[in-house]
Design a protein around this motif. Structure first.
Motif, short mmCIF file in Angstrom:
data_model
loop_
_atom_site.label_atom_id
_atom_site.label_comp_id
_atom_site.label_asym_id
_atom_site.label_seq_id
_atom_site.Cartn_x
_atom_site.Cartn_y
_atom_site.Cartn_z
N ARG A 478 -7.35 -3.83 0.14
CA ARG A 478 -6.46 -3.14 1.32
C ARG A 478 -6.09 -4.17 2.61
N THR A 482 -5.38 -5.71 10.40
CA THR A 482 -5.44 -4.61 10.99
C THR A 482 -4.56 -4.84 12.71
N VAL A 502 -6.62 0.26 9.96
CA VAL A 502 -5.43 0.60 9.63
C VAL A 502 -4.23 -1.16 10.01
N ALA A 506 0.16 -0.39 6.62
CA ALA A 506 -0.50 1.71 6.97
C ALA A 506 0.63 2.39 7.96
N LEU A 507 0.52 1.41 8.79
CA LEU A 507 1.55 2.00 10.44
C LEU A 507 3.23 2.09 9.87
N THR A 540 -1.68 8.77 8.27
CA THR A 540 -1.55 6.93 8.30
C THR A 540 -3.28 6.82 8.42
N PHE A 541 -4.37 7.25 9.03
CA PHE A 541 -5.77 7.09 9.21
C PHE A 541 -5.62 7.09 8.11
N ALA A 544 -5.03 4.27 4.76
CA ALA A 544 -4.20 2.81 6.00
C ALA A 544 -5.83 2.11 4.62
#
Length: 582
Positions: A478, A482, A502, A506-507, A540-541, A544
């Protein structure tokens, strides 16, 4: 409308459970790494193939006590009489006492993305915190016949084993049998073990060869249902997989096979036994209780062989210990005749997609020199391949969007007459030659392809520690920054919790999902519209914490889809403004 709403909610809930389950299971049901065993259990070498009914196990029910050391280095130092292994990709040693492969490090792979981090340790000796080793040898029909075991002091003709210089080990049992074992290794991860038994006594002796891999602990696993980790084999052309929990519960795999292979797999690494591909062997995979822990093992036994006085017998087997590189496994499979060796990589249900996808991504990576660029390029190739289907889907959705004002007028006009409303809507569809379901089929057909690509990115070793650009230093992990620490500007690491991780990629993915959604016709039902409108935030969450390589793929795929759909909408708008039939 209520039935459609329930279906939509069920789909949303199912997708949410599918994507979030590995994280929930890790945090809620996660178990600590098991401790190493304190003693060795009964030998688990299988019996030879039919025709050797009088075989007796040499080690019976005996148990060998051993010392457990604090570190791997201490365990290695306790058995200093070793032959060093040194190749371009491997480093380690073979313990001369017992001639075990119990010390192997993958020189080309690091534990972390830090270039100064230690290389990956694959095998470790008995007595180390995580024992993992392989051994080959002979079992006698007559229990009085002495054969090499875990304590046998072999004599080596060399101190170093490398690609150009094999090592020969010898041992005499004092009863007229001389055991000779020649070990060679190629430039990658394959060892060849040629065993010979010379009989200088005046009586025939019957033996059968065996090979075994033992892992005396349960490793930390990914715990994701789309990935198999644990015992694995191809027996008589059939892939067999045994999960650690099932093995611990007593489940076993036992089969007679001609050729094939058996081993223990991790996400990226494999240790595998490869017996003579032309001979029948009995194979077994499972676990056996061993002190405070479990001993997971795979083993095989060859057919009974009798060596007459003054004669000798020989057998040649192979042992793979290394990284699951697709091209390399495929080459071994074709060049050495190892049946389906590349299936050590978990290609999943859609293997007919994932195998060529893996090949394509690997060669794009070799061409472009960056795995992130390879993902972007491959996504473009997929979009081109599916262009006719996607074009039809997006065109249908665009036509539906253009009809939205007319549909709202009908809803206002017939809001109290549901039957009449449905009739007028169908008449509108027929007049404009629009099928509201025509956009669904192309999307459905692409689902297995996209799932297969997701699987490839998840298991592909080319992704491991592969950097992209900027803050993305590992496409298999990941994002390292964040939104909750202002993308690294605040010197604070948020708790290891999904909703607090996040990143900017990812955003970006969430924004592209929202923008793509705005290009599609909104559901007419207000409740459905609210649910659909919340999906970009929810996903998104949920997505992420996934590997940044996967997020990169989803984001880029969304961008390409937006561009394609925007072009189609512009074309339809121009046609409509000119009075053309759309």
């Amino acid at each position: 409308m209520s039935e459609q709403r329930n279906i939509l909610l069920a789909i949303l809930l199912s997708v949410g459970i599918f994507l979030s389950w590995p994280y929930v299971s890790h945090y809620v049901f996660g178990t600590p790494l098991e401790q190493p065993a304190t003693e060795l259990a009964k030998d688990d070498t299988p019996a030879p193939p039919p025709g050797a009914d009088t075989v007796l196990e040499a080690t019976g029910d005996t148990a060998e006590k051993r010392t457990v050391f604090q570190t791997r280095e201490e365990a290695l130092a306790a058995s200093a009489d070793r032959v060093r292994i040194q190749t371009g990709k491997l480093a380690g040693s073979i313990r001369l006492e017992g001639a075990r492969f119990d010390d192997l490090t993958l020189s080309a792979y690091r534990e972390t993305t830090d270039e100064n981090s230690p290389p990956v340790d694959l095998l470790a000796p008995s007595g180390a915190p995580h024992p993992y080793f392989a051994e080959f040898g002979w079992r006698p029909v007559d229990p009085q016949t002495r054969v090499p075991d875990a304590d046998t002091p072999w004599t080596a003709d060399r101190t170093v084993l490398d690609e150009n210089n094999p090592v020969t080990l010898t041992w005499d049992n004092g009863q007229g049998l001389r055991f000779v074992r020649t070990i060679s290794v190629d430039e990658n991860y394959m060892f060849t073990i040629s065993q010979q038994v010379v009989n200088t006594s005046d009586a025939p002796v019957t033996l059968y060869p065996f090979g075994r891999i033992s892992r005396e602990f349960k490793p930390k696993t990914v715990n994701f249902f789309i990935l198999h980790e644990g015992p694995i084999a191809v027996l008589d052309g059939t892939l067999k997989e045994l999960d650690y929990p099932d093995a611990k519960d007593g489940e076993k795999v036992e089969a007679s096979t001609t050729g094939g292979w058996m081993g223990i797999t991790d996400k990226y690494w494999l240790a595998a036994l490869v017996p003579d591909q032309d001979k029948v062997v009995n194979a077994t995979m499972g676990a056996r209780p061993s002190g405070a822990s479990d001993n997971y093992s795979v083993a095989y036994a060859g057919g009974r062989m009798t060596v007459a006085p003054g004669q000798s017998i020989a057998v040649t087997d192979r042992f793979f210990a290394g990284a699951k590189e697709y091209d390399l496994l495929s080459d071994y499979s074709s060049r050495l005749g190892i049946n389906q060796f590349a299936k050590a990589i978990d290609f999943g249900w859609f293997w007919f997609f994932t195998m060529p996808f893996t090949w394509a991504l690997h060669h794009l990576y070799l061409l472009l020199g960056n795995m992130g660029l390879a993902i972007l390029a491959f996504t473009v190739v997929l979009k081109i391949f599916f262009f006719p289907l996607a074009n039809k889907s997006y065109e249908s959705m665009s036509r539906m969007k253009l009809l939205t004002p007319e549909m709202k007028k009908l809803q206002e006009r017939f809001k109290d007459d549901r039957v009449r409303l449905n009739q007028e809507m169908m008449a509108l569809y027929q007049k404009e030659k629009v099928n509201p379901l025509s956009g669904c089929l192309p999307i459905v057909l692409q689902i297995p392809v996209f799932f297969a690509l997701y699987k490839v990115i998840f298991v592909n070793i080319d992704m491991r520690h592969a950097p992209f650009y900027g803050w993305i230093t590992d496409l298999s992990a990941r994002e390292s920054i964040t939104v909750f620490n202002l993308f690294g500007l605040i010197p604070w690491t948020p708790p290891d919790f999904q909703l607090l991780w996040v990143g900017s990629l990812a955003l970006t993915m969430g924004v592209t999902m929202w923008f793509q959604q705005k290009l599609n016709p909104a559901p007419q039902d207000p409740t459905q519209a609210k649910i659909v409108g919340s999906l970009p935030i929810i996903f998104t969450f949920i997505l992420a914490p996934f590997a940044s390589g996967l997020i990169l793929y989803w984001t880029w795929n969304n961008i390409l889809s937006i561009l394609q759909q925007w072009v189609i909408m512009r074309r339809l708008d121009r046609q409509r403004s000119k009075g053309a039939k759309v």
